[in-house]
Design an enzyme around this catalytic site. Structure first.
Site, PDB file in Angstrom:
ATOM      1  N   TYR A 177       0.833  -1.185   0.000  1.00  0.00           N
ATOM      2  CA  TYR A 177       0.000   0.000   0.000  1.00  0.00           C
ATOM      3  C   TYR A 177       0.881   1.254   0.000  1.00  0.00           C
ATOM      4  O   TYR A 177       2.090   1.165  -0.157  1.00  0.00           O
ATOM      5  CB  TYR A 177      -0.986  -0.053   1.171  1.00  0.00           C
ATOM      6  CG  TYR A 177      -1.952  -1.215   1.023  1.00  0.00           C
ATOM      7  CD1 TYR A 177      -2.874  -1.242  -0.017  1.00  0.00           C
ATOM      8  CD2 TYR A 177      -1.897  -2.316   1.880  1.00  0.00           C
ATOM      9  CE1 TYR A 177      -3.737  -2.321  -0.190  1.00  0.00           C
ATOM     10  CE2 TYR A 177      -2.747  -3.401   1.712  1.00  0.00           C
ATOM     11  CZ  TYR A 177      -3.665  -3.395   0.672  1.00  0.00           C
ATOM     12  OH  TYR A 177      -4.505  -4.474   0.494  1.00  0.00           O
ATOM     13  N   ARG A 229       3.283  -1.117  10.898  1.00  0.00           N
ATOM     14  CA  ARG A 229       3.416  -2.416  10.238  1.00  0.00           C
ATOM     15  C   ARG A 229       4.320  -2.274   9.018  1.00  0.00           C
ATOM     16  O   ARG A 229       4.184  -1.332   8.238  1.00  0.00           O
ATOM     17  CB  ARG A 229       2.048  -2.973   9.833  1.00  0.00           C
ATOM     18  CG  ARG A 229       2.150  -4.466   9.462  1.00  0.00           C
ATOM     19  CD  ARG A 229       0.822  -5.108   9.180  1.00  0.00           C
ATOM     20  NE  ARG A 229       0.941  -6.573   9.284  1.00  0.00           N
ATOM     21  CZ  ARG A 229       0.089  -7.427   8.768  1.00  0.00           C
ATOM     22  NH1 ARG A 229      -0.961  -7.008   8.097  1.00  0.00           N
ATOM     23  NH2 ARG A 229       0.269  -8.727   8.921  1.00  0.00           N
TER      24      ARG A 229
END
Length: 382
Positions: A177, A229
């Site tokens: 992403y 993350r």
């Protein structure tokens, strides 16, 4: 001293989590077209309110141009891009926290993987205008003004998570992403201050993290958790992407910002590492983190034995992703000395106990779904 799965874990900012297990973020494909939680969503999370001491939501997109990603005919990704989503995320926090677990909301921008936005507008936005054989739409380069707006959107999403009653946020810098896209030379071919050198490619995830921390300092209680993350590496056949050395440099920079945890996204096994190293990804990162930054990871944990090995040799807390899909009471059984009762594989009978959303059920029922396989998954294929 041998660690136990029932040990409490105290984070940097003071909050204490019961146990070394956590529920990782997993897309449930259950949201409405505009990114709100449904009854299906809430039932899924309520059923997992006992699965661990800390639960992380699936990713929520922070900008209207940053999602949805995935989803499709089964239901959409959840959003947090305006105040109209507050009722949705308040209900989500309540469902997750009903049995005392800490609830973390994962915040995300899909970047060039915002296929839902592309379906509506004919294009998605990424660090650079690129073509990819995996995309059937145009990718346009983000302007400097758009980049700065997205950074602010991460901060506003954090403020909403605080208002909704969450105990923390996780910044999604993994799984291809937008934050990872800026790190990668495959998707980031810019020549301005946001691209080129590793230092420039790291500048976007660092700026997002600083903005999140700024809003936490301004609006959150003192013990509000902030995690990040990360995907360890992104190799491409043409040599582009980034290496473990590159991501480790980002980890060192993040360490200076004093986060509560680093969450390592591992597709294979929790003990995996780079091909040319005897160390695991988590062991490499541990050397770059201070003692107060907890190390979390996932990777094919289906039993209490595997979870125990993970926290004694590789990390501070371990996530059970597919394990908790199969048995929502995974952590509850561990904490009540019933680990021998954990269900390790899916079946038509166990499926009735999972409280899966329709999106999950449809996804895992397809013969070629592209998802990580479930033990005995063939038993529920259509």
């Amino acid at each position: 001293m041998t660690r136990q799965l029932t040990d409490s874990v105290k984070f940097r900012r003071g909050v204490e989590v019961q146990g070394r297990l956590f529920l990782p973020p997993m897309l449930t494909s259950s949201g409405t077209a505009d990114g709100r939680a449904t009854a299906d969503t809430l039932q899924y999370y309520a059923a997992r309110s006992k699965t661990a001491g800390m639960l992380i939501t699936e990713y929520h997109y922070v900008s209207e141009n940053g999602g949805p990603s995935g989803g499709g005919p089964f239901g959409e990704q959840l959003g947090i891009y305006d105040d109209e989503h507050l009722d949705s995320i308040k209900a989500l926090a309540k469902a997750m926290k009903q049995d005392g677990a800490k609830a973390i909301l994962q915040i995300n921008h899909g970047g060039l993987r915002s296929n839902g936005f592309a379906d509506k507008h004919g294009y998605a936005l990424g660090p650079s205008a690129i073509t990819s054989p995996n995309l059937n739409y145009e990718v346009r380069e983000l302007t400097t003004q758009q980049i700065e707006a997205i950074i602010k959107d991460f901060g506003l999403a954090t403020k909403r998570a605080i208002e909704a009653g969450f105990d923390g946020v996780e910044i999604h810098g993994a799984n291809h992403y937008l934050l990872q896209q800026f790190m990668s030379t495959y998707s980031n071919r810019r020549t301005d201050e946001w691209g080129g050198s590793l230092a420039n490619r790291m500048s976007f995830p660092i700026a997002v993290t600083k903005e999140v921390l700024r809003m936490v300092a301004k609006y959150a209680p003192q013990d509000f958790i902030v995690g990040y993350r990360i995907s360890p590496e992104e190799p491409h056949q043409d040599g582009s992407g980034y290496s473990i050395a590159d991501s480790n440099q980002l980890v060192k920079e993040l360490n200076q910002l004093q986060l509560d945890y680093l969450h390592v996204s591992i597709f294979g096994h929790y003990y995996d590492g780079p091909k040319d190293s005897n160390l695991s990804y988590t062991q490499i990162y541990r050397e770059s983190l201070d003692a107060e930054t907890k190390l979390l990871a996932v990777g094919s944990v289906f039993s209490a034995e595997a979870a125990l090995d993970a926290v004694n040799h590789y990390m501070d807390m371990v996530g059970m992703a597919r394990g908790s899909l199969i048995d929502p009471l995974f952590g509850y059984k561990v904490s009540h000395h019933r680990a021998n009762e954990i269900v390790h594989e899916i079946s038509p009978e166990q499926l009735k106990q999972t409280a899966w959303t329709k999106g999950l059920l449809d996804s895992f029922s397809l013969p070629d779904n592209g998802l990580p396989p479930l033990p005995n998954g063939e038993s529920i294929k259509k």
